[in-house]
Motif scaffolding. Sequence first.
Motif, PDB file in Angstrom:
ATOM      1  N   MET A   1       9.265  13.476   2.691  1.00  0.00           N
ATOM      2  CA  MET A   1      10.189  12.574   2.008  1.00  0.00           C
ATOM      3  C   MET A   1       9.776  12.226   0.594  1.00  0.00           C
ATOM      4  SD  MET A   1      11.317   9.996   5.007  1.00  0.00           S
ATOM      5  CE  MET A   1       9.814   9.856   5.945  1.00  0.00           C
ATOM      6  N   GLY A   2       8.605  12.653   0.177  1.00  0.00           N
ATOM      7  CA  GLY A   2       8.159  12.359  -1.170  1.00  0.00           C
ATOM      8  C   GLY A   2       7.766  10.904  -1.377  1.00  0.00           C
ATOM      9  N   VAL A   3       7.618  10.178  -0.292  1.00  0.00           N
ATOM     10  CA  VAL A   3       7.230   8.776  -0.418  1.00  0.00           C
ATOM     11  C   VAL A   3       5.774   8.706  -0.841  1.00  0.00           C
ATOM     12  CG1 VAL A   3       8.851   7.977   1.328  1.00  0.00           C
ATOM     13  CG2 VAL A   3       6.532   8.516   2.008  1.00  0.00           C
ATOM     14  N   GLY A   4       5.432   7.648  -1.528  1.00  0.00           N
ATOM     15  CA  GLY A   4       4.027   7.438  -1.843  1.00  0.00           C
ATOM     16  C   GLY A   4       3.268   7.272  -0.537  1.00  0.00           C
ATOM     17  N   GLY A   5       2.194   7.972  -0.403  1.00  0.00           N
ATOM     18  CA  GLY A   5       1.431   7.906   0.835  1.00  0.00           C
ATOM     19  C   GLY A   5       1.008   6.499   1.210  1.00  0.00           C
ATOM     20  N   GLY A   6       0.844   5.641   0.209  1.00  0.00           N
ATOM     21  CA  GLY A   6       0.425   4.267   0.468  1.00  0.00           C
ATOM     22  C   GLY A   6       1.409   3.484   1.305  1.00  0.00           C
ATOM     23  N   ILE A   7       2.693   3.790   1.176  1.00  0.00           N
ATOM     24  CA  ILE A   7       3.707   3.082   1.959  1.00  0.00           C
ATOM     25  C   ILE A   7       3.481   3.343   3.448  1.00  0.00           C
ATOM     26  CG2 ILE A   7       6.183   3.003   2.468  1.00  0.00           C
ATOM     27  CD1 ILE A   7       5.456   1.611  -0.140  1.00  0.00           C
ATOM     28  N   VAL A   8       2.980   4.517   3.766  1.00  0.00           N
ATOM     29  CA  VAL A   8       2.709   4.873   5.166  1.00  0.00           C
ATOM     30  C   VAL A   8       1.263   4.557   5.531  1.00  0.00           C
ATOM     31  CG1 VAL A   8       2.629   6.779   6.816  1.00  0.00           C
ATOM     32  CG2 VAL A   8       4.453   6.686   5.109  1.00  0.00           C
TER      33      VAL A   8
ATOM     34  N   GLY B   1      -7.444   0.388  -1.548  1.00  0.00           N
ATOM     35  CA  GLY B   1      -8.455   1.195  -2.225  1.00  0.00           C
ATOM     36  C   GLY B   1      -8.612   2.569  -1.596  1.00  0.00           C
ATOM     37  N   THR B   2      -8.610   2.612  -0.277  1.00  0.00           N
ATOM     38  CA  THR B   2      -8.736   3.887   0.430  1.00  0.00           C
ATOM     39  C   THR B   2      -7.516   4.760   0.184  1.00  0.00           C
ATOM     40  OG1 THR B   2     -10.090   2.804   2.118  1.00  0.00           O
ATOM     41  CG2 THR B   2      -9.124   4.936   2.698  1.00  0.00           C
ATOM     42  N   SER B   3      -6.334   4.148   0.176  1.00  0.00           N
ATOM     43  CA  SER B   3      -5.102   4.892  -0.094  1.00  0.00           C
ATOM     44  C   SER B   3      -5.136   5.515  -1.489  1.00  0.00           C
ATOM     45  CB  SER B   3      -3.896   3.957   0.037  1.00  0.00           C
ATOM     46  OG  SER B   3      -2.712   4.632  -0.313  1.00  0.00           O
ATOM     47  N   LEU B   4      -5.660   4.783  -2.463  1.00  0.00           N
ATOM     48  CA  LEU B   4      -5.773   5.333  -3.814  1.00  0.00           C
ATOM     49  C   LEU B   4      -6.735   6.516  -3.851  1.00  0.00           C
ATOM     50  CD1 LEU B   4      -5.749   2.028  -5.876  1.00  0.00           C
ATOM     51  CD2 LEU B   4      -3.995   3.813  -5.871  1.00  0.00           C
ATOM     52  N   ALA B   5      -7.788   6.457  -3.056  1.00  0.00           N
ATOM     53  CA  ALA B   5      -8.722   7.582  -2.993  1.00  0.00           C
ATOM     54  C   ALA B   5      -8.045   8.818  -2.401  1.00  0.00           C
ATOM     55  CB  ALA B   5      -9.949   7.199  -2.163  1.00  0.00           C
ATOM     56  N   VAL B   6      -7.148   8.610  -1.440  1.00  0.00           N
ATOM     57  CA  VAL B   6      -6.444   9.721  -0.786  1.00  0.00           C
ATOM     58  C   VAL B   6      -5.466  10.397  -1.748  1.00  0.00           C
ATOM     59  CG1 VAL B   6      -4.820  10.296   1.079  1.00  0.00           C
ATOM     60  CG2 VAL B   6      -6.753   8.781   1.527  1.00  0.00           C
ATOM     61  N   ILE B   7      -4.929   9.645  -2.713  1.00  0.00           N
ATOM     62  CA  ILE B   7      -3.968  10.216  -3.661  1.00  0.00           C
ATOM     63  C   ILE B   7      -4.544  11.456  -4.345  1.00  0.00           C
ATOM     64  CG2 ILE B   7      -2.870   9.832  -5.922  1.00  0.00           C
ATOM     65  CD1 ILE B   7      -2.287   6.990  -5.051  1.00  0.00           C
ATOM     66  N   MET B   8      -5.827  11.440  -4.619  1.00  0.00           N
ATOM     67  CA  MET B   8      -6.450  12.586  -5.284  1.00  0.00           C
ATOM     68  C   MET B   8      -6.290  13.860  -4.461  1.00  0.00           C
ATOM     69  SD  MET B   8      -9.935  10.924  -6.849  1.00  0.00           S
ATOM     70  CE  MET B   8     -10.642  10.675  -5.230  1.00  0.00           C
ATOM     71  N   LEU B   9      -6.152  13.721  -3.167  1.00  0.00           N
ATOM     72  CA  LEU B   9      -6.076  14.885  -2.294  1.00  0.00           C
ATOM     73  C   LEU B   9      -4.656  15.430  -2.137  1.00  0.00           C
ATOM     74  CD1 LEU B   9      -8.490  13.484   0.432  1.00  0.00           C
ATOM     75  CD2 LEU B   9      -9.046  14.960  -1.518  1.00  0.00           C
TER      76      LEU B   9
ATOM     77  N   LEU C   1       7.365  -5.960  -1.366  1.00  0.00           N
ATOM     78  CA  LEU C   1       7.691  -4.730  -2.079  1.00  0.00           C
ATOM     79  C   LEU C   1       8.336  -3.711  -1.140  1.00  0.00           C
ATOM     80  CD1 LEU C   1       7.584  -2.871  -4.566  1.00  0.00           C
ATOM     81  CD2 LEU C   1       5.303  -2.172  -3.792  1.00  0.00           C
ATOM     82  N   MET C   2       7.775  -3.539   0.041  1.00  0.00           N
ATOM     83  CA  MET C   2       8.346  -2.577   1.000  1.00  0.00           C
ATOM     84  C   MET C   2       9.757  -2.987   1.410  1.00  0.00           C
ATOM     85  SD  MET C   2       5.238  -1.087   3.335  1.00  0.00           S
ATOM     86  CE  MET C   2       5.046  -2.535   4.319  1.00  0.00           C
ATOM     87  N   ILE C   3      10.001  -4.277   1.605  1.00  0.00           N
ATOM     88  CA  ILE C   3      11.332  -4.761   1.985  1.00  0.00           C
ATOM     89  C   ILE C   3      12.333  -4.500   0.855  1.00  0.00           C
ATOM     90  CG2 ILE C   3      12.701  -6.840   2.458  1.00  0.00           C
ATOM     91  CD1 ILE C   3      10.155  -7.888   3.980  1.00  0.00           C
TER      92      ILE C   3
END
Length: 111
Positions: free
Chosen positions: A14-21, A39-47, A99-101
């Motif tokens: 869906m192209g959603v930002g991984g952080g939302i999930v 913080g962990t979600s931001l680290a995952v973005i690199m991958l 924000l999610m709502i």
Amino acid sequence: MFIGLSGGILSGLMGVGGGIVLIPLMIIFLKMTQHQAQGTSLAVIMLSFVSMMVYYKKGHVNLGIAALIGAGFILGGFIGAYFAAALPENILRKCFAVLMIIVACKMLFFK
């Protein structure tokens, strides 16, 4: 691994930002704090480079736009992380939920 798999599938599909999930899953299943999950979600973005390459090979990536957004993302991410780190856990979690709502309502009810 399940959280990463779920986040990766939904992000790639869906192209959603991984952080939302990822953020809610890490808070619920890994008992992370909001700060740790973000913080962990931001680290995952690199991958996410690997999944982006699938889109790139099919001609669905505009590198010029991505570079411009990326430049803003670097500065905005630094500013946002600075302020988020200073917020109390409960306030940060509520801001994330709001924000999610807002995003969900916009997608459901508006073009």
